[in-house]
Design an enzyme around this catalytic site. Sequence first.
Site, PDB file in Angstrom:
ATOM      1  N   HIS A  86     -22.799  77.994 -25.501  1.00 14.18           N
ATOM      2  CA  HIS A  86     -22.372  79.230 -25.272  1.00 14.18           C
ATOM      3  C   HIS A  86     -23.202  80.273 -26.232  1.00 14.18           C
ATOM      4  O   HIS A  86     -22.470  81.141 -26.579  1.00 14.18           O
ATOM      5  CB  HIS A  86     -20.863  79.214 -25.622  1.00 14.18           C
ATOM      6  N   ASN A 159     -12.362  78.529 -20.686  1.00 18.50           N
ATOM      7  CA  ASN A 159     -13.360  78.739 -19.913  1.00 18.50           C
ATOM      8  C   ASN A 159     -13.067  79.414 -18.440  1.00 18.50           C
ATOM      9  O   ASN A 159     -11.542  79.643 -18.142  1.00 18.50           O
ATOM     10  CB  ASN A 159     -13.986  77.386 -19.487  1.00 18.50           C
TER      11      ASN A 159
HETATM   12 FE1  HDE Z   1     -16.408  74.321 -26.653  1.00 21.10          FE
HETATM   13  N1  HDE Z   1     -17.646  74.449 -28.135  1.00 21.10           N
HETATM   14  N2  HDE Z   1     -16.366  72.441 -27.052  1.00 21.10           N
HETATM   15  N3  HDE Z   1     -15.406  74.175 -25.177  1.00 21.10           N
HETATM   16  N4  HDE Z   1     -16.638  76.379 -26.421  1.00 21.10           N
HETATM   17  C1  HDE Z   1     -18.179  75.647 -28.723  1.00 21.10           C
HETATM   18  O1  HDE Z   1     -18.160  76.171 -30.892  1.00 21.10           O
HETATM   19  C2  HDE Z   1     -16.849  71.852 -28.153  1.00 21.10           C
HETATM   20  C3  HDE Z   1     -14.848  72.762 -24.689  1.00 21.10           C
HETATM   21  C4  HDE Z   1     -15.838  77.171 -25.472  1.00 21.10           C
HETATM   22  O2  HDE Z   1     -17.776  82.743 -27.430  1.00 21.10           O
HETATM   23  C5  HDE Z   1     -18.919  75.641 -29.969  1.00 21.10           C
HETATM   24  O3  HDE Z   1     -18.321  78.649 -31.935  1.00 21.10           O
HETATM   25  C6  HDE Z   1     -16.611  70.407 -28.166  1.00 21.10           C
HETATM   26  C7  HDE Z   1     -13.918  73.204 -23.547  1.00 21.10           C
HETATM   27  C8  HDE Z   1     -16.144  78.361 -25.666  1.00 21.10           C
HETATM   28  O4  HDE Z   1     -17.868  81.976 -29.371  1.00 21.10           O
HETATM   29  C9  HDE Z   1     -18.486  74.113 -30.508  1.00 21.10           C
HETATM   30  C10 HDE Z   1     -15.945  70.067 -26.946  1.00 21.10           C
HETATM   31  C11 HDE Z   1     -13.894  74.233 -23.601  1.00 21.10           C
HETATM   32  C12 HDE Z   1     -17.002  78.486 -26.543  1.00 21.10           C
HETATM   33  C13 HDE Z   1     -17.834  73.749 -29.335  1.00 21.10           C
HETATM   34  C14 HDE Z   1     -15.884  71.594 -26.363  1.00 21.10           C
HETATM   35  C15 HDE Z   1     -14.692  74.958 -24.510  1.00 21.10           C
HETATM   36  C16 HDE Z   1     -17.254  77.313 -26.968  1.00 21.10           C
HETATM   37  C17 HDE Z   1     -20.462  76.082 -30.123  1.00 21.10           C
HETATM   38  C18 HDE Z   1     -15.578  68.952 -26.457  1.00 21.10           C
HETATM   39  C19 HDE Z   1     -12.945  75.372 -22.541  1.00 21.10           C
HETATM   40  C20 HDE Z   1     -17.638  79.646 -27.012  1.00 21.10           C
HETATM   41  C21 HDE Z   1     -20.438  77.455 -30.673  1.00 21.10           C
HETATM   42  C22 HDE Z   1     -14.514  68.037 -27.193  1.00 21.10           C
HETATM   43  C23 HDE Z   1     -11.540  75.078 -22.867  1.00 21.10           C
HETATM   44  C24 HDE Z   1     -16.816  80.562 -27.935  1.00 21.10           C
HETATM   45  C25 HDE Z   1     -19.072  77.605 -31.298  1.00 21.10           C
HETATM   46  C26 HDE Z   1     -17.520  81.826 -28.093  1.00 21.10           C
HETATM   47  C27 HDE Z   1     -18.226  77.035 -28.198  1.00 21.10           C
HETATM   48  C28 HDE Z   1     -17.376  72.364 -29.403  1.00 21.10           C
HETATM   49  C29 HDE Z   1     -15.428  71.443 -25.011  1.00 21.10           C
HETATM   50  C30 HDE Z   1     -14.960  76.600 -24.451  1.00 21.10           C
HETATM   51  C31 HDE Z   1     -19.849  73.209 -30.927  1.00 21.10           C
HETATM   52  C32 HDE Z   1     -16.770  69.426 -29.282  1.00 21.10           C
HETATM   53  C33 HDE Z   1     -13.002  72.055 -23.011  1.00 21.10           C
HETATM   54  C34 HDE Z   1     -15.414  79.552 -24.623  1.00 21.10           C
HETATM   55  O5  HDE Z   1     -17.939  74.122 -31.724  1.00 21.10           O
END
Ligand code: HDE
Length: 709
Positions: A86, A159
């Site tokens: 992201h 999302n």
């Molecule tokens: Fe994320 N995800 N994600 N994700 N995600 C990040 O956090 C992670 C997942 C989502 O505009 C990271 O700040 C893991 C689902 C958004 O700043 C990180 C898993 C959904 C954003 C991270 C998921 C999301 C992130 C990277 C699986 C939808 C951007 C930068 C367990 C419900 C937020 C940060 C923004 C960002 C980890 C899966 C949505 C690495 C480990 C499912 C919208 O922490």
Amino acid sequence: MASTASGDGQRDRAAEQWGQPGAAGETHQVADGTRPRLTTQQGVVVGDDQNTLRAGERGPALLEDFHFREKIFHFDHERIPERVVHARGFGAHGYFENYEPLAPITRADVFSEAGLRTPAFVRFSTVAGSQGSADLARDVRGFAVKFYTREGNWDLVGNNMPVFFIQDPIKFPDMVHAAKQEPDRGFPQAQTAHDNFWDFASLTPESTHMLMWIMSDRAIPRSFRFMEGFGVHTFRLVTVDDRSTYVKFHWKPKQGLQSVLWNEAVKINGADPDFHRRDLWDAIQQGAYPEWELCLQLFDDDFADRFDFDVLDPTKIIPEEIVPARPVGRLVLDRVVDNFFAETEQVAFCTQNVVPGIDFTNDPLLQGRNFSYLDTQLKRLGSPNFTFLPVNAPRCPIAHFQQDGHMAVAAPAGRANYEPNSWGPAEGGPREDPVAGFRSYAAVEAGPKRRLRPESFADHYSQARQFYLSQTDIERRHIAEAFTFELSKVKHPQIRSRMVARLRGVDDDLASSVAEGLGLREMPPPAPAAVAVRTDLPESPALSILRHGPGSFAGRKLGVLVTAGADAGVLAALRAAATAEQANVEVIAPAVGGVDASDHSLVIADQQVDGAPSVLYDAVAVIAAPGGARALATNPAARDFLADAYAHCKFIGYTSGAAPLFAAAGLELDGDAVAHDDGIVSLDSVPATGFVTRCRQLRFWDRQRVTVV
Ligand code: HDE
């Protein structure tokens, strides 16, 4: 560049927030009566910002040049690590307005009163690409909302698709590694159309449902404004007396849903890589504030036990036809950021930021995320004090004993930095409150400690099939074309056929159409499924974009290509009709200086024809005099303007003088007139309002139905 007025506003807000002095206007008088004096970071007024300090006019630089050293030092450190996923995003401020008190369901403050407005910050994003990648990548879009509630910050980090690729967070690094650039070559950027991604995907059956979503038009939205948002996981809402209801969160855009075609997306990326962020910026600046309704799907344990799939499985949805999505409030984005870095880049969403009344479930991904987000913010922002940055700071009182660390901006007074302590109220600091405080829902948990995927997560195909069959035929076709495109970029034939084998578990027509598109010589047998695929799931119309168009052209953009001698009356009528529809008009001319219209008035252009391909517009019109159209016919950009608009099924208006350009664009002519389908509208015979009314359909899909691929 000197601080701007809004920059000062930002600093004032920061100063206010952090309790520090430092607003520029306070300490330095205005130099010429209109703006503040330029200073160093230490507040010393700068005398010369054009030349370094040197010994002699052509001599060496001097180390004592503190202004130069400070400026370069700061510049050298201006970047922070981009988000590992992201990375590319765009944020805006707004508010959430609650419709009705929801006390019987949740004690969350944000839902406590009718009409209560809670400030919010939203960041939309793509997932795979780097910060500088193009907006129209085929990708999931992040839809992250920070609610600054009166009882603390609640982050709903969602999302634009309601399911995810994997069921266990331990696979997240693998999934993301496979999707991003391949590690040896560092490309391709911002796309899944490469071997590594499809290798992983074709070996990961649980991704099947999500693959249907990312190969659908949901992955190429026309605008952030025209897409849905989903919390994905099942959460809990909890009342003041500790009763819990399961909930899935949905955002529905009031503007309606809309996506672009893949061929269009590819071209938009070249013409305007900032297409989505510009769109949001422009809409808010024009006062056309985008809105989403927050809808809740609420259900209890009985339903969870009865439902066909496990409500903790993030690769599954609960169709809205089964559990209706109840609108409970609206999100309005009404303010662009003052500073992209300070706000959009530094905003730190954390899934574990919940407030009293909202709680987690055991969805394994959600639990994994609760660890990951805090960890990643420390890496990105460099200090546990990121919570004090204005965009992250709660707007309610905070009082705790966490102190020190890099960039500790607060200066907490008093002797106590621990509790319990025996100091009096003035010095002893805050105390916990078991009544007002957050209480975790007392779910009963027990079980053997094991690494095991639950049986209830084993069906990977049934909902993928349901999604596919719930689409209109046009949307199904786009899905097949997307699979074909992506897999055609895969160099290893065994990956392609492994994926087709998987698609056979979804729908044989889809698998055959992709196999044909790939020129596969032999149809592979279906990939084995862990449990029998359900063929009895009813279609869910809510899953189709085309069934949820806006029925209006509001918020859309009409591109009007004009030449010298263009009919001034038709242009004026088009502008009036579009304005009445709350749509935007951009005039495109051979030169940006504009053209003299038929009544000799000067029509100033917004764009020059080479810089404004029709992919940037929702519908187009050509208002031309024959001479001008003949001249345009020699310009490839003008020819593409029309040919693309036609190929992308857009509504096209024209005046008869435009005929030479239509001919040059390869569009059939009938004598001197433009041959037309119902999507090509003569503005000589149909009034402008009639044309704009037709544009409400957004696309003339019949044209695609007759196109042979
Ligand atoms: Fe994320 N995800 N994600 N994700 N995600 C990040 O956090 C992670 C997942 C989502 O505009 C990271 O700040 C893991 C689902 C958004 O700043 C990180 C898993 C959904 C954003 C991270 C998921 C999301 C992130 C990277 C699986 C939808 C951007 C930068 C367990 C419900 C937020 C940060 C923004 C960002 C980890 C899966 C949505 C690495 C480990 C499912 C919208 O922490």
